[in-house]
Design a protein around this motif. Structure first.
Motif, PDB file in Angstrom:
ATOM      1  N   LEU A 114       0.826  -1.209   0.000  1.00 15.75           N
ATOM      2  CA  LEU A 114       0.000   0.000   0.000  1.00 15.75           C
ATOM      3  C   LEU A 114       0.858   1.256   0.000  1.00 15.75           C
ATOM      4  N   THR A 115       0.340   2.311  -0.627  1.00 12.08           N
ATOM      5  CA  THR A 115       0.869   3.669  -0.492  1.00 12.08           C
ATOM      6  C   THR A 115       2.385   3.669  -0.522  1.00 12.08           C
ATOM      7  N   SER A 116       2.943   3.191  -1.617  1.00 11.71           N
ATOM      8  CA  SER A 116       4.394   3.055  -1.758  1.00 11.71           C
ATOM      9  C   SER A 116       4.854   3.633  -3.083  1.00 11.71           C
ATOM     10  N   LYS A 117       6.151   3.944  -3.141  1.00  5.83           N
ATOM     11  CA  LYS A 117       6.720   4.608  -4.309  1.00  5.83           C
ATOM     12  C   LYS A 117       7.953   3.847  -4.786  1.00  5.83           C
ATOM     13  N   PHE A 118       8.063   3.723  -6.102  1.00  2.00           N
ATOM     14  CA  PHE A 118       9.159   2.995  -6.726  1.00  2.00           C
ATOM     15  C   PHE A 118       9.771   3.908  -7.787  1.00  2.00           C
ATOM     16  N   ASP A 119      11.039   4.285  -7.587  1.00  3.62           N
ATOM     17  CA  ASP A 119      11.685   5.270  -8.449  1.00  3.62           C
ATOM     18  C   ASP A 119      12.929   4.688  -9.108  1.00  3.62           C
ATOM     19  N   ASN A 120      13.063   4.962 -10.407  1.00  2.00           N
ATOM     20  CA  ASN A 120      14.264   4.623 -11.165  1.00  2.00           C
ATOM     21  C   ASN A 120      14.590   3.134 -11.074  1.00  2.00           C
ATOM     22  N   LEU A 121      13.652   2.322 -11.551  1.00  2.00           N
ATOM     23  CA  LEU A 121      13.857   0.880 -11.613  1.00  2.00           C
ATOM     24  C   LEU A 121      14.101   0.472 -13.062  1.00  2.00           C
ATOM     25  N   TYR A 122      15.005  -0.483 -13.246  1.00  2.00           N
ATOM     26  CA  TYR A 122      15.305  -1.011 -14.580  1.00  2.00           C
ATOM     27  C   TYR A 122      15.253  -2.530 -14.470  1.00  2.00           C
TER      28      TYR A 122
END
Length: 247
Positions: A77-85
């Motif tokens: 829930l309510t989570s953020k994922f940044d700059n994934l490859y």
């Protein structure tokens, strides 16, 4: 950076993180930051990261390559994922519901999900899933590049909560095979809203093949899908012999 810290999983799951060890909520062990590393495998085995029953995760700067599942989320829930490859996996990102929660209010920023055999992204979501600056390229070609089927594609999301909002902003889809670049299935009897803004779709690849559909909308629950399409572009690349089905 990702390559300053690199892990070879040797067919195992590299990281399992559980916010609630009972599996029925988000619990105390949440609001964690995970990132700045690369996880690789050589034979499409294992799971790179399995994150379960957690709220407030912040996953940043992670590269994943050649696993069965790259990133596996369950009840987050309510989570953020940044700059994934995530590339060259069987499934890049897999989303599933947990005992007491769907995948709700998650945001992916600058997410590159390329050259994954079965799907770049597939699974079940609830209220609010947002993909900003996502790249899905050459997904759905199937294992050993045998060719896309109705069971492969770039993105397939099954929506299970009424009035959910699924959003793609400034995305890029190119050279995928399988069922569609984006498939959304409304598994409820109520409306689901899909917003696609400023996204480019290019169908056709170096093999002279392409996805059957660009956008594919289903409703196994009977509810409508309300599509808001703003500033999107649709290109067919015929230079290598691809011919789109006129139907």
């Amino acid at each position: 950076s990702q390559h300053d810290t690199t892990f070879n999983t040797n067919n195992n799951t590299f990281l399992t993180y559980t916010g609630d060890t009972q599996g029925d909520g988000q619990g105390l062990f949440s609001s964690m930051r995970i990132g700045d590393f690369c996880i690789y495998e050589t034979n499409n085995a294992g799971v790179a990261m399995r994150l379960k029953s957690a709220v407030g995760l912040n996953v940043q700067n992670v590269q994943i390559r050649r696993h069965d599942y790259g990133l596996f989320l369950s009840g987050v829930l309510t989570s953020k994922f940044d700059n994934l490859y995530i590339d060259y996996c069987n499934t890049g990102l897999y989303l599933e519901s947990a005992t007491n929660s769907q995948i709700n209010n998650v945001t992916f920023n600058s997410f590159k999900c390329n050259s994954n055999n079965q799907h770049g992204i597939i699974g079940t979501v609830g209220i609010r899933a947002t993909f900003n600056n996502i790249s899905c390229e050459s997904c759905g070609w199937n294992t050993n590049d045998t060719g896309g089927t109705a069971s492969t594609g770039a993105v397939y999301l099954n929506v299970v909560v009424p009035f959910s909002v699924i959003e793609f902003n400034q995305g890029y889809f190119e050279a995928n095979e399988g069922l569609a670049d984006i498939t959304i299935n409304n598994n409820t009897s109520s409306p689901v809203i899909v917003n696609i803004n400023g996204t480019c779709f290019t169908r056709g690849n170096v093999r002279g093949k392409g996805s059957t559909n660009v956008l594919n909308f289903l409703s196994t629950g009977g509810g409508p899908i309300l599509l808001n399409l703003r500033g999107a572009s649709f290109i067919t690349n015929t230079g290598t012999g691809f011919v789109a089905n006129p139907a």
